[in-house]
Design a protein around this motif. Structure first.
Motif, short mmCIF file in Angstrom:
data_model
loop_
_atom_site.label_atom_id
_atom_site.label_comp_id
_atom_site.label_asym_id
_atom_site.label_seq_id
_atom_site.Cartn_x
_atom_site.Cartn_y
_atom_site.Cartn_z
N PRO A 144 -10.01 3.69 -4.47
CA PRO A 144 -10.37 2.87 -5.63
C PRO A 144 -9.16 2.40 -6.44
N LEU A 145 -8.02 3.09 -6.28
CA LEU A 145 -6.85 2.74 -7.07
C LEU A 145 -6.18 1.47 -6.57
N VAL A 163 -7.43 -1.27 -6.47
CA VAL A 163 -7.83 -2.37 -7.36
C VAL A 163 -6.78 -2.61 -8.45
N PRO A 164 -6.46 -1.58 -9.27
CA PRO A 164 -5.43 -1.85 -10.29
C PRO A 164 -4.10 -2.28 -9.68
N GLY A 181 3.03 5.55 -10.64
CA GLY A 181 2.55 5.51 -12.02
C GLY A 181 1.04 5.61 -12.08
N ILE A 182 0.37 4.88 -11.19
CA ILE A 182 -1.09 4.90 -11.19
C ILE A 182 -1.60 6.28 -10.81
N ILE A 202 -4.31 -5.95 -8.70
CA ILE A 202 -4.34 -6.85 -9.85
C ILE A 202 -2.95 -6.98 -10.46
N ASN A 222 6.76 2.29 -7.14
CA ASN A 222 6.87 2.80 -8.48
C ASN A 222 5.55 2.67 -9.22
N GLU A 223 4.93 1.50 -9.07
CA GLU A 223 3.65 1.21 -9.71
C GLU A 223 2.60 2.20 -9.21
N GLU A 238 -0.08 9.10 -11.16
CA GLU A 238 0.18 10.01 -12.28
C GLU A 238 -0.88 9.84 -13.37
N ALA A 239 -1.16 8.58 -13.70
CA ALA A 239 -2.13 8.32 -14.76
C ALA A 239 -3.50 8.88 -14.38
N GLN A 240 -3.86 8.73 -13.11
CA GLN A 240 -5.17 9.22 -12.68
C GLN A 240 -5.20 10.75 -12.62
N LYS A 290 -0.40 -10.45 -10.49
CA LYS A 290 0.23 -10.94 -11.71
C LYS A 290 1.74 -11.02 -11.55
N ARG A 291 2.29 -9.93 -11.02
CA ARG A 291 3.73 -9.83 -10.82
C ARG A 291 4.25 -10.96 -9.94
#
Lengths: 271, 254, 279
Positions: free
Chosen positions: B193-194, B196-197, B167-168, B200, B163-164, B170-172, B204-205
């Motif tokens: 390169p994606l 990386v986000p 989302g990434i 990260i 899902n994440e 889509e955002a890009q 955290k999760r």
């Protein structure tokens, strides 16, 4: 600028949006409101071609989104997501802003110039690592990198989620300023106070339909519409509705203060 | 295909089986499709699989799985059928390609085996709660809970990360990265390169998840902490016996 | 009962203390709302109560925090978890199972609740929260609001004295947020659970909490009952904290010298205020 003509959208045979028709003129500030799952996000994604309509036509800046690639539409539509972490993928602020510019532009001098201007305008530190910043600061970087392209249309998906009030106001004031300079703004937002403060027009979405579409004041004064969309009007509006006669046109805090003090004076009950 | 391994709630005969016997059955059926060399027999196993899915009330999902597997199968079939050159030629094609009877039989068997061996596992996993499976592994097979918990958490995080990632992407795409390109190499290059986000946010999760588990007494858990007990009932023995019979039949027919 | 005494904590990576609290005690049954800008120390406050600091995040810990008399530094987070339940902002991240029932079972099993009691506990909590129908549902198929209710139920099932929530409604729409707060209010009232909730939505806090603590740059800036804290809204706006519009209205009227009564915390009270002003 934006036109939806009888747009339907279905996912896995479930109709998410039904016969949506609307148009937005250049320079408007439109808020899209509704409960989670009402179809707001779908509506937004149709705006930049991330989703293509199942039937009907979406036209953005004279481009039919069904036949235009999203990367092409990105020249015209800037999109700020709820979560800046999905957007930021470079380890300095400068690189992040450049990355966005390079996706669209080719002229290096132009990229350099826009990047410099944006950093200056937003007061950012170009060499800072975005991932070490607070959520509000990251959202600001994300917004800056979208605005570096000076898009004609800015789409915001709950831009203030997870931000504190200060950060929230900072983002909203930046957006408001852009809107004053002619950028069309479409914003999905839950916070009705924020909507009342900034948006000129509200589109209420519920169960995949448009329940209401009107100027801010008119929509807010129809509690039955907001109730259908599971939303509560801003406190001042709700108070004005409860107070009833004589308070019909009250919308802002200042107006409310004004009318109460006026009537209090008239009735001579100043302490 | 989406959500194919997602648990499908139910109270059917298949659902009520002991998780351990479900796994044994899946394993036996899997083995059966390899243990024989007879096309009809393998088709028979696929039919048994479908029957099992029908009993479990997930026949729709079984068919969609079947179709997907056959799609993969066709690719494998085409790769194989032109490779095997022994046997009698059945069909001559240009470019010095021909199909032989041995090749044809081998390729068909390959596809059928793929289908027959994949289906039982997927069907069984669809009707077994992950927690039941891990509980029974802890209780009956004495596997430490730590490992089963890690496994279950990894599985649970797959859709979240998926899902994440969506989302990434889509955002890009929205900012103009050409993910809508048709060129897969270019797409892969853009994708790297994606990570990386994604990394990260994942770290955290997972950290949050670890704290949450710890604050709910993860460290106190013992082997016998599980509330549910998993006894074998008559149904389990019948089902297992049935699967053993299928396996034996397959071996005899061989 | 939670007591902070000369408490201060600095994260290993931080330059200055993230939170300093000289003296604070929160009695049993309180409903405390914590608000402040990012970096004000809100999350650190929750971590200090549930023992995530200093046990999970290392740093310089000064002074003491006592939960029901136990020093949080000396007790392990697991021990503390018997009296403090924690709910987090990341709804999906805090789950440990894929089915609602298992999610609630997890804590009960771990803390060794007698097996014959377990079923009744699950039934009771689901009934109390009004999600009995979700017991066997796959968590992935629930809405955000439902998921957060499940997360809270899973923690409350362990019968803690204190419930600590870090922005539980950040990802929810207004209606679901309100439902979560109604649920917290009910838990506070019927089970006398102390609620400590970090929240950005001041309107919810002013209506539901018994006490508001405003943090600014790692220190307590204002503290008191909502009516006290909101009696001078300029103090809030000074540090960039939002205040409910009805409170701002009362402040305006106060300045115009036409009202000097208590500050309304919701629209209903505001209506009473206006009617009293207009006679």
């Amino acid at each position: 600028m934006i036109k939806f003509d009888n747009v339907c959208f279905a996912y896995d045979k479930n109709n998410i949006l039904n016969n949506i028709s609307l148009s937005v003129k250049k320079g408007e500030f439109v808020a899209i409101v509704g409960r989670n799952g009402a179809g707001k996000t779908t509506l937004m994604k149709l705006l930049n071609g991330l989703l293509k309509p199942t039937s009907g036509v979406v036209t953005i800046a004279n481009l039919n989104t069904s036949v235009t690639r999203t990367s092409e539409l990105a020249r015209h539509v800037g999109f700020l997501f709820q979560n800046p972490d999905r957007q930021i993928c470079r380890n300095t602020v400068k690189a992040e802003i450049e990355f966005g510019l390079k996706c669209i532009l080719t002229d290096n001098a132009d990229i350099e110039k826009r990047c410099r201007n944006t950093i200056e305008k937003f007061g950012l530190l170009p060499d800072k690592d975005p991932f070490s910043m607070s959520r509000g600061e990251r959202q600001k970087v994300a917004l800056a990198s979208v605005l570096a392209l000076s898009p004609e249309i800015l789409v915001l998906d709950e831009p203030t989620t997870g931000l504190d009030y200060k950060e929230c106001m900072h983002i909203m004031e930046t957006i408001n300023e852009l809107n004053d300079n002619g950028t069309t703004v479409i914003m999905v937002c839950h916070d009705m106070e924020l909507v009342a403060d900034f948006a000129g027009r509200i589109i209420v979405v519920g169960e995949g339909r448009i329940l209401d579409d009107d100027v801010c004041r008119s929509v807010m004064s129809r509690p039955e519409v907001l109730k259908e969309a599971s939303l509560a009007p801003p406190q001042i509006v709700e108070l004005a509705i409860k107070l009833g006669k004589g308070f019909e046109d009250v919308f802002t805090l200042d107006e409310m203060t004004g009318i109460i003090s006026q009537r209090a004076k008239r009735e001579g009950c100043i302490m | 295909m989406k959500g194919i391994l997602e648990y499908s709630q139910g109270e059917t005969v298949i659902h009520r089986l002991n998780p351990l016997s479900k796994m044994v059955i899946a394993f036996l059926l899997c083995l059966s499709s390899f243990a024989n060399n007879n096309i009809y027999c393998t088709i028979g196993i696929i039919v048994v699989n479908l029957l099992m899915a029908y009993l479990a009330g997930i026949i729709d999902r079984a068919f969609s799985l079947l179709i997907t597997l056959f799609k993969i199968g066709i690719v494998l079939f085409l790769l194989q059928v032109f490779f095997i050159r022994t046997g009698n030629t059945l069909l001559n094609l240009p470019f010095n390609l021909y199909i032989t009877d041995t090749g044809l039989k081998f390729s068909i068997m390959l596809v059928l085996r793929l289908v027959g061996a994949t289906m039982p596992l997927v069907i069984i996993l669809t009707v077994t709660r992950m927690s039941d499976l891990t509980n029974v592994m802890v209780q009956k097979l004495h596997i430490p809970y730590k490992y089963t918990f890690a496994f279950i958490t990894a599985l649970r995080f797959i859709p979240i990360f998926e899902n994440e990632m969506t989302g990434i992407i889509e955002a890009q795409t929205a900012r103009g990265v050409e993910f809508d390109t048709k060129n897969p190499v270019k797409k892969l290059k853009l994708l790297l390169p994606l990570c990386v986000p994604l990394l990260i946010s994942s770290v955290k999760r997972i950290e949050g998840s670890a704290i949450s588990a710890e604050l709910r007494g993860f460290n106190l858990r013992r082997k016998d902490s599980g509330y549910k007990t998993y006894r074998f009932i008559g149904l389990d023995y019948i089902a297992m016996l049935f699967s053993i019979m299928i396996l034996l039949t397959c071996i005899i027919i061989l | 009962m939670i007591e902070f005494k000369d408490f201060s904590f600095k994260y290993k990576t931080g330059e200055k203390p993230a939170l300093t609290i000289k003296n604070l005690s929160i009695p049993k049954g309180d409903f405390v709302g914590i608000i402040g800008n990012s970096g004000a120390g809100k999350s650190t406050f929750t971590y200090a109560v549930n023992g995530v600091i200093p046990h999970h995040y290392e740093g310089d810990f000064y002074g003491e925090v006592r939960v029901n008399g136990c020093d949080t530094v000396e007790s392990s987070p697991t021990q503390l978890a018997l009296s403090v339940g924690s709910v987090f902002q990341d709804i999906d991240g805090q789950m440990v199972s894929s089915v609602v029932e298992d999610e609630i079972l997890f804590g009960l099993e771990n803390f060794g609740v007698p097996k014959e009691e377990i079923d009744q506990r699950i039934k009771d909590i689901l009934k109390m929260v009004g999600i009995e129908d979700l017991r066997y549902r796959n968590i992935n198929t629930l809405s955000g609001g439902q998921k957060q209710k499940v997360a809270i139920s899973a923690v409350v099932a362990m019968m803690p004295d204190i419930l600590v929530l870090d922005e539980p409604t950040a990802e929810l729409d207004p209606q679901s947020s309100l439902q979560i707060y109604n649920m917290l209010k009910m838990l506070n009232k019927t089970l006398n659970i102390t609620i400590i909730v970090v929240e950005q939505k001041i309107m919810l806090l002013s209506e539901f909490s018994k006490r508001i603590i405003i943090l600014d740059s790692g220190e307590i800036y204002l503290e008191g009952a909502p009516k006290e804290v909101l009696s001078d809204t300029s103090r809030l706006t000074d540090i960039g904290v939002n205040c409910p519009r009805v409170a701002a209205l009362a402040n305006n009227l106060n300045q115009l010298k036409i009202y000097n009564g208590p500050v309304p915390v919701n629209v209903m009270e505001a209506e009473t205020m206006v009617r009293s002003v207009l006679g």
